[in-house]
Scaffold this active site. Structure first.
Site, PDB file in Angstrom:
ATOM      1  N   LEU A   1      10.893 -21.113  -5.696  1.00 41.57           N
ATOM      2  CA  LEU A   1      10.409 -19.977  -4.895  1.00 41.57           C
ATOM      3  C   LEU A   1       8.973 -19.655  -5.325  1.00 41.57           C
ATOM      4  CD1 LEU A   1      10.758 -17.516  -2.998  1.00 41.57           C
ATOM      5  CD2 LEU A   1      11.825 -16.312  -4.894  1.00 41.57           C
TER       6      LEU A   1
ATOM      7  N   HIS B   1       2.513   3.502  -9.127  1.00 40.46           N
ATOM      8  CA  HIS B   1       2.407   2.062  -9.409  1.00 40.46           C
ATOM      9  C   HIS B   1       3.628   1.564 -10.185  1.00 40.46           C
ATOM     10  CE1 HIS B   1      -1.443   2.017  -7.578  1.00 40.46           C
ATOM     11  NE2 HIS B   1      -2.039   2.742  -8.517  1.00 40.46           N
TER      12      HIS B   1
ATOM     13  N   ASP C   1       0.832  -1.211   0.000  1.00 33.90           N
ATOM     14  CA  ASP C   1       0.000   0.000   0.000  1.00 33.90           C
ATOM     15  C   ASP C   1       0.869   1.263   0.000  1.00 33.90           C
ATOM     16  OD1 ASP C   1      -2.333   1.410  -0.041  1.00 33.90           O
ATOM     17  OD2 ASP C   1      -2.757   1.196   2.098  1.00 33.90           O
TER      18      ASP C   1
END
Ligand code: FPP
Length: 239
Positions: free
Chosen positions: A136, A43, A26
């Site tokens: 992973l 972003h 966030d």
């Protein structure tokens, strides 16, 4: 005089107590606003930092990572912002496919994929398939909401004809059936809530909230978060 900034020396290494870490990424919009830039710029830088954080978590021995990339509620944002986030995700998938041989990341998307246009769905299905043997695990929650996930799980169990369900049945019908619950959930951006993220899976997770905006989350801060995690006593309801 030190001419070059020294690279972060990696001292942190995790063990089996910290197998799975999750991030609520966030603060991208506020990061951009502080620089008088459009939210999309936040972003773009959030996506850059996401790649750095994933790399670092892998380097310190974390085996599973889940990130909240786009919630079922994020569709309420202006179309240009939604398009920007989807574009970044699509680029990330392209990069992951192109570098599949050099990296060891297994990609899994959590959420209802049926809402996406066929080309994006095909990309998602393809990258999930070709990365399935990598070590992973990176779960990307996309069009994800925990209530929708639990409701979806209930309907899956009803369709399977179940009359009584166990906790194990519910867990096996969630989008996260392929991995254990997160040990630690980190939220950047200053808010102290889960915002419909992994509500079932968070039952015994340690929670860590930081004011740092996601594009600024550094590897040094991850070291501090890991150290904080190791300072906690996890009793899972026992003594
Ligand atoms: C929250 O910040 C962030 C999002 C809703 C999108 C997260 C997307 C990225 C990090 C980039 C793309 C991701 C990948 C996986 C390539 P916010 O916009 O709510 O920030 P604010 O609270 O400051 O407004």
């Amino acid at each position: 005089m030190q001419l070059f900034k020294r690279r972060h020396e990696k001292k942190t290494q995790v063990d089996a107590r910290l197998t799975h870490i999750a991030f609520i990424m966030d603060g991208n919009g506020r990061w951009a606003k502080k620089r008088s830039m459009p939210r999309e710029f936040g972003h773009v830088n959030g996506a850059k930092n996401f790649k750095k954080v994933i790399r670092y978590c892998g380097d310190i021995g974390i085996k599973m990572i889940t990130v909240y990339a786009f919630s079922t509620e994020n569709w309420k944002r202006p179309q240009h912002e939604v398009d920007a986030i989807m574009g970044l995700l699509s680029d990330y998938i392209d990069d992951a496919v192109a570098s599949m041989d050099e990296n060891n990341i297994r990609l899994v998307f959590l959420g209802d994929k049926s809402i996406f246009p066929a080309p994006l769905r095909a990309k998602i299905d393809n990258v999930e398939e070709i990365s399935k043997d990598k070590d992973l695990l990176l779960n990307i929650a996309l069009n994800y909401g925990a209530r929708a996930e639990i409701t979806h799980a209930c309907n899956t169990l009803i369709d399977a004809g179940k009359k009584n369900v166990t906790e194990a049945d519910v867990a096996a019908a969630l989008y996260t059936a392929h991995c254990p619950d997160p040990d630690l959930i980190v939220r950047t951006g200053g808010d102290v809530r889960l915002s419909n993220f992994l509500l079932w899976q968070a039952a015994y997770a340690e929670l860590y909230f930081t004011d740092t905006l996601w594009p600024d989350l550094s590897t040094h801060e991850i070291d501090r978060i890991v150290a904080d995690f190791y300072g906690r006593k996890r009793r899972f309801g026992g003594l």
